[in-house]
Structure formats: structure tokens, C-alpha cells
Design an enzyme around this catalytic site. Sequence first.
Site, mmCIF file in Angstrom:
data_model
loop_
_atom_site.group_PDB
_atom_site.id
_atom_site.type_symbol
_atom_site.label_atom_id
_atom_site.label_comp_id
_atom_site.label_asym_id
_atom_site.label_seq_id
_atom_site.Cartn_x
_atom_site.Cartn_y
_atom_site.Cartn_z
ATOM 1 N N HIS A 245 4.769 5.946 11.491
ATOM 2 C CA HIS A 245 6.017 5.175 11.518
ATOM 3 C C HIS A 245 7.234 6.062 11.776
ATOM 4 C CE1 HIS A 245 5.185 1.016 10.708
ATOM 5 N NE2 HIS A 245 4.702 1.175 9.487
ATOM 6 N N GLY B 123 0.813 -1.206 0.000
ATOM 7 C CA GLY B 123 0.000 0.000 0.000
ATOM 8 C C GLY B 123 0.852 1.264 0.000
ATOM 9 N N GLU C 177 1.679 5.581 7.676
ATOM 10 C CA GLU C 177 3.077 5.800 7.258
ATOM 11 C C GLU C 177 3.680 6.982 8.001
ATOM 12 O OE1 GLU C 177 4.049 3.294 5.832
ATOM 13 O OE2 GLU C 177 2.186 2.543 4.970
HETATM 14 N N1 BES Z 1 6.251 -0.867 5.947
HETATM 15 C C1 BES Z 1 5.037 -1.162 5.277
HETATM 16 C C2 BES Z 1 5.151 -1.305 3.806
HETATM 17 C C3 BES Z 1 5.933 -2.468 3.271
HETATM 18 C C4 BES Z 1 5.967 -3.665 3.873
HETATM 19 C C5 BES Z 1 6.584 -2.335 2.103
HETATM 20 C C6 BES Z 1 6.697 -4.708 3.325
HETATM 21 C C7 BES Z 1 7.296 -3.378 1.576
HETATM 22 C C8 BES Z 1 7.355 -4.576 2.190
HETATM 23 C C9 BES Z 1 4.008 -0.057 5.506
HETATM 24 O O1 BES Z 1 4.190 0.690 6.639
HETATM 25 C C10 BES Z 1 2.682 -0.740 5.667
HETATM 26 O O2 BES Z 1 2.519 -1.418 6.611
HETATM 27 N N2 BES Z 1 1.786 -0.540 4.715
HETATM 28 C C11 BES Z 1 0.515 -1.210 4.664
HETATM 29 C C12 BES Z 1 -0.625 -0.276 4.881
HETATM 30 C C13 BES Z 1 -0.963 -0.022 6.302
HETATM 31 C C14 BES Z 1 -2.077 0.972 6.439
HETATM 32 C C15 BES Z 1 -1.296 -1.257 7.079
HETATM 33 C C16 BES Z 1 0.414 -1.790 3.271
HETATM 34 O O3 BES Z 1 1.259 -1.451 2.449
HETATM 35 O O4 BES Z 1 -0.461 -2.586 3.039
HETATM 36 ZN ZN ZN Z 2 3.495 -0.162 8.375
#
Ligand code: BES
Ligand code: ZN
Length: 876
Positions: free
Chosen positions: A306, A266, A303
Site C-alpha cells: 500500500h 487485519g 500493507e
Molecule cells: N486498509 C485496510 C485496513 C482497514 C480497512 C482498516 C478498513 C480499517 C478499515 C488494509 O489494507 C487491509 O485491507 N487489510 C486487510 C488484510 C488484507 C491482507 C486484505 C484486513 O484488514 O482484513
Molecule cells: Zn488493504
Amino acid sequence: MKDSQPKTIYLKDYQVPDYLVDTTKLHFELEPKATLVKSRLSIRRNPQAGAGLPPLVLDGVELELLSVAVDGVPLSAEDYQVLPEGLSIPVSKAEFLLEIQNRINPEDNTSLEGLYLSNDMYCTQCEAEGFRKITFYPDRPDVMSKFTTTIVAPMDHPVLLSNGNEIERGRSEDGRQFVTWEDPFAKPAYLFALVAGDLEQVEDSFTTASGRNVKLQIFTEAKNIGKCDHAMRSLKNAMRWDEEVYGREYDLDIFMVVAVDHFNMGAMENKGLNIFNSACVLASPETATDTAFQRIESIVGHEYFHNWSGNRVTCRDWFQLSLKEGFTVFRDAEFSADLNSRAVKRIEDVSLLRTTQFAEDAGPMAHPIRPDSYIEISNFYTLTIYEKGAEVVRMIHTLLGAEGFRKGSDLYFERHDGCAVTCEDFVKAMEDANQVDLQQFRRWYSQAGTPVLDVTDSFDQSEGIYRLTIRQSCLPSPGQTEKLPFHIPVRVGLLGNDGTDLALNEQGDTEIVLQLKETEQVFEFSGLAEKPLPSLLRGFSAPVKVRYNYSNEQLLFLMRKDADTFNRWDASQRLALNALCDLQAAFRKGEALKVQPSLINAYREVLQDTDLDPALVAEILQLPSEQFVAEESVAVDAEAIIVAREFVRKAIAVELFAEFRKRYLELNLSKPYSPNAIDIAQRRLKNTCLSYMCVTETEEALELAKSQFEVAANMTDSAAALAVIINYGEDRLAEDSISQFYQRWESDTQVVELWLSQQSCSPKRGTLENIIALMQHPAFEMKNPNKVRSVIGGFANRNFKQFHKSDGSGFEFVADQVLALDKLNPQIAARLVIPITRWKKYSGDLAEKMRGALQRVSDSGELSKDLFEVVSKSLL
Ligand code: BES
Ligand code: ZN
């Protein structure tokens, strides 16, 4: 099969890094097929790693190595060792400068990890282990370094971004342009980011609580510049919220967000330079649904949050992933709850948890929120790490109270600022700040599986004592046969005969949190005049299953009267589940199907209750999904589930048609679009009514859908109308509407994704032939994960009926696509295979067919590590 089996990594083998990297200077010369990367690393022996000078081992994957130099002296090929996935360099000094040059190919990088091209824009994705696809490096989160990055690119890529502050820019002799960025905060390589493209930007600013001014920028392709407002507003709300609720300020002078079309996840929290999947940041009323608006708000928040929970305090190793993700999901959920309807947000999150996470926790890939081992870390960005992880943090919040939790988070951030730490450090900070003992609670981090609470009760009339007996149990999961009892906060209330909450203690509290710690425990309530009705696990205070033998009458009573909104909804779900269960049994016995009038009457009452939040009414009217019913079943009989659910839906639609029409017409107001909670709630209920009416397939209903489709001025109403036309309209009408919609929106990527998924999710039109045809459509692109998720993912995860066709064709189709995708993008392939890994849950022939499709994937030659792990574990 690979020559060597992929290796399993164990938490118990963790060792501190041999060497640290104090500063990292990167220099990129961008070319689509041959980008030159030069890195200068100041390396130092880690004093904590013991004596001696072992070789320096760097990670590196798919890199073309050009040169290596130590302290300015070039090494020859005999001086170091090239490993299958890295480099080993002998070391003779405790401190030295390492210079490496290598080449990479962004254009051919379809894995979307490392540096890649998306629509001519360069971008990076380094979490979890993508930095090793950029250059040789100790690619682990406990190596934190200060980065300086220079990007050199031709003039047709005018915007050049990286983390931190811009410190220099200019022209190189050959007419190219360069920009240098410096990030003052030490960070692990997974938070590194680079973007280069022909981008436009929207700019705003935010003044922090302490008065610092922060520049905010959102970058997109020019055509999307009108779709950034909502994300910008959400960002400012998130910055304010983190100051108010956690006392956390932003720490750089600039915060940038970039939208990209090709993205595996995402969004990503790179320091000062978040990169977002376009679908999770771009929105306008005409093109985005309410759901998209709400998703954007929560992901922008996530994000941003974080920056503290992940970046300032990061993870020691990837087994600790939930430390940042579980905590940050909890933070974003509270942010959304504070800005919108708290009850509705909770219902949505619990629905997701109970269907998808519970299934994962009972399946072949079940793991604790802090796993003990993995083959490929990308496979562990799971609902368990995220959603259950957030529930575990929420339980700590429940046990300590808001104030105690804040004391704990303050201590955590203060103690560990700038460090890479563990889940244990988080729990310890919570304990130390509150002087409590969370020893037993820690089992939530190490034991997998969903605990079950069996609740019984009794009332002693003469003493006036009510006793609740709670027994906890948890089934074995892979690698864990015996589970020790969990520490579970069970929030309860007791309803008197009139439905009001009774006082539970001398202070007059009407709700308390029971601390369940033993396998079986009895809780006593005294001074009661009558036997109460328990309202258990209010607000879903723990990620468990509760079994209490409620009669349907009692559930109806709770649905009407419970002071806890979540439990009102939950009672409605249990009631519907009971009905669906009875209908499945009747169907299997070949008996006539019927729905109890009391159920219909309960829905009527809710539908007519104009005092109730319309969003809540819509949630209550929503029958449990097929997936949830399946999750609750012992041996899934897909056909029976479909028949039963369609039957109830139709019965409700027919019986309450007039009531649905009345509320639909009352709510069908034409007013300017705003994504606020009240308007979203009204649209949600309105479109729920429309959908129920159309289940009857009557002309009257479809006329309403048609006119809504024609006049709708926002995407929520337009898409809702299209969906019911696709699912319930005649073929001709459906086809016309589908092509009309496409013609109008074909140039809008986000709307086209929605259009694709509506077709692949349709139980009627989403047949395999249609989906295969859709994959030939110019709008489909196998290299774009959003398109794959819309079409193939929509079919496998959200089209229960067509995916589970009895001939197994749905499973074979998914197997084919998984194999094709594995060659392009292993992360996406490993996610897409999940729907065919749960074969053990099904009964009879369907289980065999599903297993067969999975076996074929397994037998088909060389699989990526990602896919290998999921497939091999699921066939055991
Ligand atoms: N750190 C993640 C994104 C990520 C994870 C990128 C693994 C590549 C590999 C980010 O903070 C995240 O958790 N994004 C979620 C959305 C969130 C609202 C739960 C996502 O990308 O689904
Ligand atoms: Zn995350």
C-alpha cells in the site's frame, strides 16, 4: 429508530473540497479518559472549487470542543456553528491558520475507531472515517496534508510513535515525556497513526535497490517479542519483491510495525507506521499454524505494498476504495504465489471468492467494485471490493500480459504520484501505456453480479473445425435490472484423446485467451483431427461461473490429465458437487444413499500420486464446503447438504482408510519446523489424511490423533490433532484434550483464539449451549473483536450444521449477540449480522426463521448506521 434516517451518499454527488489543508500540526496530551488534542491547520481556499468563500465545514464525531481560533484570534461560540457531526466556520480570507482544541476519551472508545486503548496501549485507527473521532478536520481522502505530530505522555508509556521521522524528543516541565514526528509526504487523514505504550521492539534493516538504508522495527508487548521474526522476514521479502516486480522502492528512512490485540480488521497501512492485529503479525512455530504463517506473510506484504498503491497514490473518495484494495490484494496474491506454490495459492483464493464473494454478489448487499452509493462506508470493505476487485486487476494483467501491465503500472504511479485519484485513472493509465481500448472492460467497475457463461460446442469432422459457443448473462442486482455484456478473458486449452493439449493456432500455442465481448460469440479452431475436450477458464481467468455439460467421465479425465493445475482441481470439485447434488436428491426422496465407485477410485488415484504436490492432493481431497454447495444451490436445503456431505466424507474415509494411513505414516516425519511451501504441503496432506481417518471414529484412527496431539512440536500438528479429537473423539477424550490444551496455552492470546474457534466450529461439540458457556469463559471478551470472531463468527460462518439447526436457535443467538455488540462496536456488529441476511437463499421454514431473527434486530430500537444499513437492505 433514529429521529432521522441515516443519509445515503452518492458517487454522482462528488465535489472537490472547498478548502485544502497544506500543513497539519497535532499535539496530543495522552490521558485515558481525557486526552487533549490541539491542532493547527494551515487552510487555503481550493482554487479548483470556484469563486467566493463558503463556510469551512469540518467533520467531528464524539468530540468535546474546547476552543477555536482563526489567525490567533479566539472565536466565541456565536462565531461558528456546531453541527451534529462537525463544525461550520465562516471564512473571510482565502488563507488562514485555524487552531482547535478538543478532548477525547480513549478508554471508553470501544468502537476501535479513532484513538483508543488496547491493553493499556494507545493506538489509532483512522480508515475510513476515524480521524473525525480525534479532532475536527476535513476527513476525506482527497484532502492531503503534511503532518507534524507531538505526543506528550507519562513515563509509563515510553514508546511514542507517529508517521514519518522523529525530529525531536524531551521532557516536559511536569516530568512527562514528549516526542515529535514529521511526515515529509502529504497524506490524507485516514493514514495518520499514533501509538503510545510500554513496548519492546525487534530491529533490522533493509538496503533499497538504490542503496538507501531503511530501519525496520516491529513493536509489541514484551511477552511477544519472540514472535516477530517471521513478520520481519516477510517484510524484507515484500520490500525486495516490490522493487523487482514493480520497480517500487520504499521512500522513508524508517518503517515501523506495531501489534495490537484489539483491532477491527487485519492490519492498517498508515504511512511509515503500520498497525497490525496481533493475530496477523505474531507467530512462532510452537504457537502459530501454517495458515497463520502464510496469512502473516501476505498481510505484511499487503500493507507494505500500500505504500505505493494507496499511500503515494491514494483514493479521491471512498467509492474508489477498490483502486487501492483490489490492486493491492492482486499484488499480495502475486507476492505469495511467487514465494510459495502458485497453483495452491490460486485455488485458495478462488475458493474464497466462489463461496463468499459470489454469495455477496447474489445477495441483498450486492454492489459493483466501485459502488454508486453507501450509507456507511465501513460496510463496503467487502469481498467484492477486495477479492473481486483483485480479479478485475488480474484480468487487466491477463489482457495486457506481464510486460504491458508493468508499463501501465509505471505510468499510473508516475502520472499520479502524490495525488488522490479514481479507478478511471487506473484504467486510463493501463490503456495509454499499451494503446488498447478498455472501454467495454470498464463495465466490471460499474455492474454488480457474477456473470454466467453457458458454453456449448460442436465438431465438424469433415472440415476439422471445432466450434465453442459462449453465451454470457448476468442476473439483476439491487438497483441494476439490465446488464450489458462484459469484456471477459477466457483462457482455454483443448485436450486430445490422450489428454495432451492440442495446438490451437499456426504458432502452435496450446493455450489462448479468448476475448468474449458479445452476449453470444462463436470461437473456431481448425485443423483438428478429433473432437477435443475443452478445458475452460484456465487459472480462473475471470470471476464468472462456467456451465458446460461435462459428463462425470469427462470430469475424471480432466482431473487426471488437464495441463492446467487449477482446472484439475476444479474438475475434482465439479465431480464432487455432482455427487453431492445426486445425494441431496436421493435424501429428499427417501432413497438409499450411495457414492459412485468411480469417484472413490479417482480420490484413491490422487492420494497415491506421489508426484503431485501434496498440497494439491490435499486440496483435491477436500470436498466442496457446505457454504459452496449452498452457493451453488437454488433453494438451500441445509439438512440435505449436511447429510449428503457427511455421507460422501464417510464413504471416502471408509473405502480409502488403508491408503490414508499409509500416506499419513509416510508424511508424519519429525523434523524441525519451517514454514516453507514444501513442508507446509506435507503437513497439510498429512493432517487431511488424519482427519479422514478419524471420520470413521475407529480406535486406530483416534490413537494416531492422540499421539500426534501429545508429541506435536508445532502448532499446525497440535491444532490439527485437537480439531479431530474435538470433532470425532468421545466426549471424555475431547473434554480432557480441550482443557489440557488450555492449561498449556492460556497465557498466549493467539493460541487461545484458535482454541475458542475450534470449539465453536465443531459440528459435534459446537452446540449452542457450549458456545454460550464459552462466552462466560475468562478467555472470552466481548470488547475484543478477535474473540468475537473466534466464538460467534466461527459459529455463524463456519459451523454450518449447528448454525442451521431447524429450530432457528442459531439465528436467534446471532441476533442477540449482534444487538449486544452494536452498543460496543458497530463495525463488528454489522459484519456479524451477515450470516442471517441471506434468508432469501433458503427454502421453507428455515428462510422464515432466519428472516424472523433479522426482523427482530431491525425492530429493536436504535441501531448504529452500520447495522441499520445492512439490516434494512436485507429485509427489502
Ligand atoms: N486498509 C485496510 C485496513 C482497514 C480497512 C482498516 C478498513 C480499517 C478499515 C488494509 O489494507 C487491509 O485491507 N487489510 C486487510 C488484510 C488484507 C491482507 C486484505 C484486513 O484488514 O482484513
Ligand atoms: Zn488493504
